[in-house]
Write a protein that holds these residues in place. Structure first.
Motif, short mmCIF file in Angstrom:
data_model
loop_
_atom_site.label_atom_id
_atom_site.label_comp_id
_atom_site.label_asym_id
_atom_site.label_seq_id
_atom_site.Cartn_x
_atom_site.Cartn_y
_atom_site.Cartn_z
N ALA A 1 0.84 -1.20 0.00
CA ALA A 1 0.00 0.00 0.00
C ALA A 1 0.88 1.25 0.00
N ARG A 2 0.44 2.27 -0.69
CA ARG A 2 1.24 3.48 -0.82
C ARG A 2 1.48 4.16 0.52
N ALA A 3 2.73 4.46 0.80
CA ALA A 3 3.09 5.10 2.08
C ALA A 3 3.07 6.62 1.97
N ASP A 4 2.91 7.17 0.76
CA ASP A 4 2.98 8.62 0.59
C ASP A 4 1.63 9.30 0.70
N LEU A 5 0.55 8.54 0.81
CA LEU A 5 -0.78 9.13 0.88
C LEU A 5 -1.02 9.82 2.22
N ILE A 6 -1.74 10.91 2.17
CA ILE A 6 -2.27 11.54 3.38
C ILE A 6 -3.61 10.88 3.66
N ASN A 7 -3.67 10.06 4.69
CA ASN A 7 -4.88 9.30 5.02
C ASN A 7 -5.56 9.91 6.24
N ILE A 8 -6.79 10.36 6.06
CA ILE A 8 -7.53 11.04 7.13
C ILE A 8 -8.91 10.40 7.24
N SER A 9 -9.30 10.10 8.47
CA SER A 9 -10.58 9.46 8.70
C SER A 9 -11.56 10.40 9.37
N ALA A 10 -12.79 10.40 8.86
CA ALA A 10 -13.88 11.16 9.48
C ALA A 10 -14.63 10.27 10.46
N GLY A 11 -13.93 9.77 11.46
CA GLY A 11 -14.51 8.89 12.48
C GLY A 11 -13.87 7.52 12.45
N ASP A 12 -13.80 6.85 13.62
CA ASP A 12 -14.36 7.34 14.87
C ASP A 12 -13.28 7.49 15.94
N GLY A 13 -12.02 7.35 15.55
CA GLY A 13 -10.95 7.41 16.54
C GLY A 13 -10.73 6.09 17.24
N SER A 14 -10.67 5.01 16.46
CA SER A 14 -10.46 3.67 17.03
C SER A 14 -9.06 3.55 17.61
N ARG A 15 -8.84 2.52 18.42
CA ARG A 15 -7.53 2.30 19.00
C ARG A 15 -6.48 2.11 17.92
N SER A 16 -6.80 1.31 16.92
CA SER A 16 -5.81 1.05 15.85
C SER A 16 -5.50 2.34 15.09
N ALA A 17 -6.50 3.19 14.89
CA ALA A 17 -6.27 4.45 14.18
C ALA A 17 -5.36 5.37 14.99
N LEU A 18 -5.61 5.47 16.29
CA LEU A 18 -4.79 6.34 17.12
C LEU A 18 -3.36 5.83 17.22
N LEU A 19 -3.18 4.52 17.18
CA LEU A 19 -1.84 3.96 17.16
C LEU A 19 -1.13 4.34 15.87
N ARG A 20 -1.85 4.26 14.74
CA ARG A 20 -1.23 4.65 13.46
C ARG A 20 -0.90 6.13 13.44
N VAL A 21 -1.83 6.95 13.92
CA VAL A 21 -1.57 8.40 13.95
C VAL A 21 -0.38 8.70 14.85
N PHE B 1 -4.48 3.73 24.08
CA PHE B 1 -4.77 4.35 22.78
C PHE B 1 -6.27 4.48 22.52
N THR B 2 -6.96 5.09 23.45
CA THR B 2 -8.34 5.51 23.26
C THR B 2 -8.44 7.00 23.58
N TYR B 3 -9.31 7.69 22.85
CA TYR B 3 -9.53 9.11 23.08
C TYR B 3 -10.53 9.26 24.22
N ASP B 4 -10.10 9.92 25.27
CA ASP B 4 -10.93 10.09 26.45
C ASP B 4 -10.74 11.52 26.96
N PRO B 5 -11.63 12.45 26.58
CA PRO B 5 -11.39 13.86 26.90
C PRO B 5 -11.36 14.11 28.40
N PRO B 6 -10.45 14.95 28.87
CA PRO B 6 -10.34 15.25 30.30
C PRO B 6 -11.33 16.31 30.74
N ASN B 7 -12.62 16.03 30.53
CA ASN B 7 -13.66 17.01 30.87
C ASN B 7 -14.54 16.56 32.03
#
Length: 359
Positions: A263-283, A340-346
């Motif tokens: 898979a191409r490594a040069d792409l800018i990959n952006i997801s509109a949801g939902d902030g999964s654990r695997s996604a946050l690890l990649r980011v 690696f989960t998004y948990d806002p400090p609110n």
């Protein structure tokens, strides 16, 4: 009161349809707003006390979807606080599984049902039937936008604004590319919320003078692992280096890309949801994904329990729509834990505990 979508996105709904506006400057403002940390509680501060002993059925469209799994974890966590039991039905994206789960839930006859990740309007007769039996039904991502769902007796739909999420993702794509993005959008048109996100993202890209929308790819989420290799190869042949950015309505598209060695490594990959654990690890590692717009999934699970409790006491829904946050590598610190989960400090756990009388 929760912040409105218009406040978060510049206050101008016409910005979606007016290409004469400075698309790059507007995108920069939207992205900056979406990157702001969520530290202040803007949800409900009052509500009914919770009584123990309720039985809740959570019907999950597909627990391979990190968003649904995250909302379930939050609901289970909150249910323990109030002494409720959650029974889970994972239909794994299949019509047969969905119908079987609906039958099983009617046999169980729980106090409440959570629709996790599928369109409530498609099941309005079933909802009418169980509501007639005295069962409360709430949804997570059961419609395009949070709150009331026309044509159904769903008590409320819990979600961040799909438009807010889509505009944040697409605006960041414009900013990250310097206003020159060549974009492919991945969606799953079976779901109203997914198609609405794709349509809004497409509008933002079309309104960017230096950007080009190359293709909108309709790829079922439950087939993405099997079909993504061939789809990527086809897109590379069609667009080559003109393809610089991909936008997905869900992190699952990038789960699939991560498993493809070439898979191409040069792409800018952006997801509109939902902030999964695997996604946050990649980011976080900078490998395979540039950003995700993360909903506070665990918080939304707590909200599902709160909305059910309000319904059990014949009160109105809270009206709360949690703010999603654009997460890039720099934005992870302080908002993403070791798991690696998004948990806002609110302070949402304490606020809900106070409402329920569980301090």
């Amino acid at each position: 009161m929760a912040l409105t979508v218009l406040a978060l996105l510049g206050g101008m709904p016409s910005a979606l349809a007016d290409p004469s506006l400075d698309s790059l400057a507007l995108a920069q403002q939207r992205a900056a707003d979406a990157l702001e940390a969520v530290t202040v509680w803007r949800g409900p501060t009052s509500g009914p006390k919770a009584s123990p002993g309720k039985v809740i059925a959570f019907i999950a469209e597909d627990l391979r979807n990190g968003g649904i799994a995250g909302a379930l974890r939050g609901a289970q966590e909150a249910a323990k606080v109030v002494g409720w039991t959650v029974t889970v039905y994972d239909v794994a994206g299949s019509d047969a599984g969905r119908q079987q789960a609906l039958r099983n839930v009617q046999i169980l006859h729980p106090d409440g049902v959570i629709f996790g990740g599928f369109n409530a309007q498609n099941y309005a007769p079933w909802i009418d039937n169980v509501v007639g039996l005295g069962i409360v039904v709430v949804g997570w991502h059961a419609a395009f936008e949070p709150g009331f769902v026309p044509g159904t007796q769903l008590f409320t739909n819990v979600a961040s604004s799909a438009r807010e999420v889509a505009l944040a993702a697409a605006s960041f794509a414009v900013v990250k590319s310097g206003g020159t993005a060549g974009v492919v959008i991945f969606t799953d048109s079976r779901f109203a919320v997914a198609q609405a996100k794709a349509d809004d993202m497409a509008t933002i890209i079309r309104n960017c003078a230096g950007c080009k929308l190359l293709s909108i790819e309709d790829l079922n989420l439950d087939q993405v692992q099997a079909e993504m290799p061939a789809r990527l190869a086809s897109l590379d042949r069609r667009f080559g280096d003109a393809w610089t950015v991909s936008l997905g309505i869900n992190d699952l598209y990038y789960d699939a890309m991560a498993s493809i060695p070439d898979a191409r490594a040069d792409l800018i990959n952006i997801s509109a949801g939902d902030g999964s654990r695997s996604a946050l690890l990649r980011v976080g590692t900078g490998l395979g994904q540039t950003a995700t717009v993360a909903e506070p999934l665990n918080l939304e699970g707590w909200q599902l329990i709160d909305e059910l409790n309000r319904a059990f006491h014949n009160e109105m829904p809270s009206g709360y729509a949690p703010h999603a946050r654009l997460l890039t590598p720099d934005a992870l610190t302080g908002t993403v834990g070791e798991d690696f989960t998004y948990d806002p400090p609110n302070n949402y756990r304490q606020m809900y505990r106070q409402i329920w009388g569980r301090e």
